[in-house]
Design an enzyme around this catalytic site. Sequence first.
Site, PDB file in Angstrom:
ATOM      1  N   LYS A  60       0.831  -1.214   0.000  1.00 17.02           N
ATOM      2  CA  LYS A  60       0.000   0.000   0.000  1.00 17.02           C
ATOM      3  C   LYS A  60       0.861   1.258   0.000  1.00 17.02           C
ATOM      4  O   LYS A  60       0.472   2.293  -0.568  1.00 17.02           O
ATOM      5  CB  LYS A  60      -0.946   0.011   1.206  1.00 17.02           C
ATOM      6  CG  LYS A  60      -1.876  -1.185   1.273  1.00 17.02           C
ATOM      7  CD  LYS A  60      -2.585  -1.446  -0.044  1.00 17.02           C
ATOM      8  CE  LYS A  60      -3.172  -2.838  -0.126  1.00 17.02           C
ATOM      9  NZ  LYS A  60      -2.221  -3.933  -0.309  1.00 17.02           N
ATOM     10  N   GLY A 193      -0.736 -14.098 -13.361  1.00 17.44           N
ATOM     11  CA  GLY A 193      -1.783 -14.102 -12.342  1.00 17.44           C
ATOM     12  C   GLY A 193      -2.432 -12.744 -12.210  1.00 17.44           C
ATOM     13  O   GLY A 193      -1.775 -11.776 -11.821  1.00 17.44           O
ATOM     14  N   GLY A 195      -4.800 -11.833 -10.133  1.00 12.50           N
ATOM     15  CA  GLY A 195      -5.501 -11.724  -8.862  1.00 12.50           C
ATOM     16  C   GLY A 195      -5.131 -10.421  -8.169  1.00 12.50           C
ATOM     17  O   GLY A 195      -4.616  -9.486  -8.786  1.00 12.50           O
ATOM     18  N   ILE A 197      -2.727  -9.602  -5.904  1.00 17.63           N
ATOM     19  CA  ILE A 197      -1.313  -9.234  -5.898  1.00 17.63           C
ATOM     20  C   ILE A 197      -0.848  -8.828  -7.290  1.00 17.63           C
ATOM     21  O   ILE A 197      -0.160  -7.823  -7.471  1.00 17.63           O
ATOM     22  CB  ILE A 197      -0.449 -10.388  -5.354  1.00 17.63           C
ATOM     23  CG1 ILE A 197      -0.784 -10.658  -3.877  1.00 17.63           C
ATOM     24  CG2 ILE A 197       1.047 -10.067  -5.490  1.00 17.63           C
ATOM     25  CD1 ILE A 197      -0.120 -11.899  -3.323  1.00 17.63           C
ATOM     26  N   ARG A 285      -1.489 -18.665  -3.095  1.00 12.86           N
ATOM     27  CA  ARG A 285      -0.679 -18.930  -1.923  1.00 12.86           C
ATOM     28  C   ARG A 285      -1.063 -20.285  -1.334  1.00 12.86           C
ATOM     29  O   ARG A 285      -2.183 -20.761  -1.527  1.00 12.86           O
ATOM     30  CB  ARG A 285      -0.860 -17.819  -0.872  1.00 12.86           C
ATOM     31  CG  ARG A 285      -0.453 -16.452  -1.408  1.00 12.86           C
ATOM     32  CD  ARG A 285      -0.588 -15.366  -0.341  1.00 12.86           C
ATOM     33  NE  ARG A 285       0.315 -15.568   0.774  1.00 12.86           N
ATOM     34  CZ  ARG A 285       1.601 -15.242   0.762  1.00 12.86           C
ATOM     35  NH1 ARG A 285       2.137 -14.699  -0.314  1.00 12.86           N
ATOM     36  NH2 ARG A 285       2.352 -15.445   1.825  1.00 12.86           N
ATOM     37  N   ALA A 333      -5.978 -10.579   5.861  1.00 15.06           N
ATOM     38  CA  ALA A 333      -5.471 -10.281   7.206  1.00 15.06           C
ATOM     39  C   ALA A 333      -6.599 -10.006   8.187  1.00 15.06           C
ATOM     40  O   ALA A 333      -6.564 -10.463   9.337  1.00 15.06           O
ATOM     41  CB  ALA A 333      -4.523  -9.080   7.138  1.00 15.06           C
ATOM     42  N   HIS A 457     -23.208  15.795   2.963  1.00 17.41           N
ATOM     43  CA  HIS A 457     -23.060  16.307   1.594  1.00 17.41           C
ATOM     44  C   HIS A 457     -22.031  17.436   1.580  1.00 17.41           C
ATOM     45  O   HIS A 457     -22.059  18.303   2.437  1.00 17.41           O
ATOM     46  CB  HIS A 457     -24.407  16.842   1.093  1.00 17.41           C
ATOM     47  CG  HIS A 457     -24.327  17.513  -0.245  1.00 17.41           C
ATOM     48  ND1 HIS A 457     -24.248  16.802  -1.420  1.00 17.41           N
ATOM     49  CD2 HIS A 457     -24.289  18.843  -0.581  1.00 17.41           C
ATOM     50  CE1 HIS A 457     -24.187  17.650  -2.437  1.00 17.41           C
ATOM     51  NE2 HIS A 457     -24.209  18.889  -1.951  1.00 17.41           N
TER      52      HIS A 457
END
Length: 478
Positions: A60, A193, A195, A197, A285, A333, A457
């Site tokens: 992140k 992949g 996904g 990651i 994984r 997590a 708002h």
Amino acid sequence: MSKQFDVVVVGGGPGGYVAAIRAAQLGFSVACCESNPYADPKGEPRLGGTCLNVGCIPSKALLHTSHLFEEVGHNFADQGICVGAPIIDVARMSARKNAIVKQLTSGIKGLFKKNKVTLLNGHGAFVGRKASGEGEVWQLRVGQEMVEAKQVIVATGSKARHLPGVPVDNEIVCDNVGALDIDAVPKKLAVIGAGVIGLEMGSVWRRLGSEVTILEALPDFLSVTDVDVAKEAAKVFAKQGLKIITGIEIGDVKVSQKGVSIDYTDKDGGAQKLDADRLIVSIGRIPNTDGLQAEKVGLKLTERGQIEVDSHCRTNLPGVWAVGDVVAGPMLAHKAMEEGVMVAEMMAGQSGHCNFDTIPWVIYTSPEIAWVGKTEQQLKAEGIAFRAGKIPFAANGRALGMGEPTGFVKMLACAETDRILGVHIIGANASELISEGVVAMEFGAASEDLARICHAHPTLSEVVHEAALACDKRPLHF
């Protein structure tokens, strides 16, 4: 002489360290063992598991930096901010990421000290069970010492699945660990992949200047998400320049000091080749049960190598529990943390709780993708009648002011009861907005309930409000 505890937690990742802290808060004497799988200059245990060390947190940090880099280079001018072409200092970016990791992993040690959790340096493995003065206890070997505990929580996490015959050196061929430490922006980056990651890491390096190609074996892109979200994501990512090829079959992968060459068969059966400077392998994984000595004590594993547990994370052995990536369910997590708290509270005789139907998912691309509950295709497959409300961020004043009009909020409600069955978001701050859907579903709310709640708002949350209204075909601003 063995050290004795009420509870020993094997593994210091999100599920393990949270379980240890909560158990200590409930009055248990607790030890947590960590085998230090990640580099530490002093050789001390690095708590936080994959998430804090080589997963959620460092990724992140890189995603944020790369997002700012792209904003400066491509979007500032639209807002009247004129700057020169940005230059990325990869070493400095990595140093910042590492500093954040160090701060948080060190913080867990502080939490252990505060809550009187004993940290044991070493890999925990079952030795057996023996009688003691207060009943039977479990014996474990942690490094070179023996410990005993009335109850054990296994939280050993997972590790990256690698391609057979393709060694990962985390220089040319990287898994999630090496993907976070690439030392220069590759001219061409291949990712196997599509996904979470693969998309997140592909996004990081694309923003920083790489030509990124993602190869995915499944025929449909992001099939785990709602069909409308997947279609929107594919369109947006293609526009950004992220090339995603689905329905492929990987053939030979040849690695040299200069880069990597990937032979693959496309969805039409045609032979193709992709050359790149670096390769990131993100094909899932597998649970970490190596060295646990599960077979020695008869701890049951599933065919997939996960520890077999019931709905409350009890294993087949009395007093032994397992949480997180090492058991069935999404490898998230926050799911591991919830299970850790549940187990600790159940050990104390409380009513531990973990609702697996309201666990949110997030993909931190730009725009972000987040969801909770059932997708439209799942409801159709299960024969559940539903009503849908879908509102674009382009109709929201705050999103326009932020320069983030892409995406939408889609809410699915039961046609008979109006109970919310799923919330799906692709757009700015989706990771934060999804919590409203989680809370609503956890308490069995109807779309009418959210429709009747006043939302500030101008905020992005108004799109959630409008989606709830749209379930009854009465949106006010679209």
